[in-house]
Design an enzyme around this catalytic site. Structure first.
Site, PDB file in Angstrom:
ATOM      1  N   LEU A   1      10.538   0.996   1.425  1.00 13.69           N
ATOM      2  CA  LEU A   1       9.326   0.439   1.908  1.00 13.69           C
ATOM      3  C   LEU A   1       8.667   0.012   0.647  1.00 13.69           C
ATOM      4  CD1 LEU A   1       6.983   0.174   4.007  1.00 13.69           C
ATOM      5  CD2 LEU A   1       6.308   2.327   3.453  1.00 13.69           C
ATOM      6  N   ASP A   2       8.307  -1.326   0.306  1.00  8.20           N
ATOM      7  CA  ASP A   2       7.510  -1.766  -0.727  1.00  8.20           C
ATOM      8  C   ASP A   2       8.299  -1.647  -2.052  1.00  8.20           C
ATOM      9  OD1 ASP A   2       5.498  -2.662   0.979  1.00  8.20           O
ATOM     10  OD2 ASP A   2       4.342  -0.666   0.932  1.00  8.20           O
ATOM     11  N   GLU A   3       9.600  -1.601  -1.841  1.00  4.27           N
ATOM     12  CA  GLU A   3      10.260  -1.413  -3.223  1.00  4.27           C
ATOM     13  C   GLU A   3      11.346  -2.877  -3.391  1.00  4.27           C
ATOM     14  OE1 GLU A   3      11.922   2.151  -4.036  1.00  4.27           O
ATOM     15  OE2 GLU A   3       9.874   3.251  -3.606  1.00  4.27           O
TER      16      GLU A   3
END
Length: 295
Positions: A238-240
């Site tokens: 997530l969000d990486e």
């Protein structure tokens, strides 16, 4: 009596193409590509390349033109031998083709509205095949642009079916890119893998410092002097995912939380629009967890 001259044949505008490639770095790549284009009657309009010493990979984007009888199908067939000889991951596309995309949105509509308008005025080389939302808030807005709106509700129990419906839409409409324009649902690992490199998301750059609800209010409470947004590819982490673009704005001590939110919306719109534009123009190449952008 004046004798009319025979009509001269109309000049045809050469078709424009874009070649992108990545491969292990070695001598002769640029020579091989330029020689191939010369031998096939193509003219290089612009060329950019980058060799990454850390990964040992070479990246290249070539914008070129060619007259008939050259076609994209013939180019792809004949370039395969060059690609195989250097173990390239490559693509050739016509520049005139607008990339078909799908926008996903929940209940924050600033990025959606911005992308719809930019597409309408020709600032984005895309064709929006549909807008998908787990709510109906923006159905009328989307309809005003004569774009199909698909309501796909998502609950914990229906998440698998909802993602299957989304994937079916992507495949049926020949969609190349899915844009999460403030879509507040976490995509499953399976969907992220199936659309790897084809999903772009936008989030505030306060992550991971200000997670959870009301990140701008958290930032205000800490007296931040910079706000920002990050556009990135979506991965199972997530969000990486690989970062495409980041935008920042300085703020003063007297800015209120609501003003901070408004500034944040503008920053998010700018970063996401640039990311979508660069992807649609085939200017982004993945380099592991990073990106190479020939902008």
């Amino acid at each position: 009596m004046t004798v009319p001259h025979p009509a001269e044949p109309a000049e045809t505008t050469p078709e424009q193409y874009v070649l992108t490639l990545s491969c292990p770095d070695k001598q002769g790549i640029v020579h091989a590509v330029s020689s191939y284009l010369f031998m096939t009657g193509c003219n290089i309009e612009d060329s950019q390349q980058f060799g990454d010493h850390d990964t040992g990979l070479f990246f290249m984007r070539v914008h070129f033109s060619a007259d008939s009888p050259v076609t994209v199908e013939k180019l792809r067939a004949s370039f395969a031998a060059v690609g195989d000889s250097f173990r390239m991951d490559w693509q050739i596309h016509r520049s005139s083709e607008r990339m078909r995309i799908v926008l996903l949105v929940s209940r924050f509509g600033h990025c959606l509205n911005d992308l719809l308008f930019r597409s309408r005025i020709g600032a984005l080389p895309v064709e929006i095949a549909a807008v998908v939302s787990n709510h109906t808030d923006f159905a009328e807005l989307v309809a005003s642009y004569d774009i199909p709106f698909r309501h796909i509700p998502v609950t914990k129990e229906t998440k698998t079916e909802a993602e299957a419906e989304l994937l079916e839409l992507v495949e049926a409409e020949n969609v190349e890119l899915v844009v999460l324009a403030r879509y507040m649902q976490v995509l499953s690992d399976d969907l992220c893998k199936r659309l790897s490199g084809r999903i772009i998301n936008i989030h505030h750059s306060f992550l991971p410092s200000f997670k959870g609800a009301k990140p701008y209010h958290q930032a205000h409470a800490r007296g931040v002097k910079l706000i920002g947004a990050t556009a990135h590819y979506v991965t199972a982490d997530l969000d990486e995912g690989p970062i495409i673009e980041q935008e920042v704005e300085r703020v003063r001590h007297d800015v209120t939380p609501d003003q901070l939110v408004a500034l944040g919306r503008d920053v998010e719109c700018r970063a996401l629009a640039r990311a979508v534009k660069w992807h649609a123009e085939r200017r982004i190449l993945l380099n592991g967890h990073r990106t190479v952008i020939f902008a």
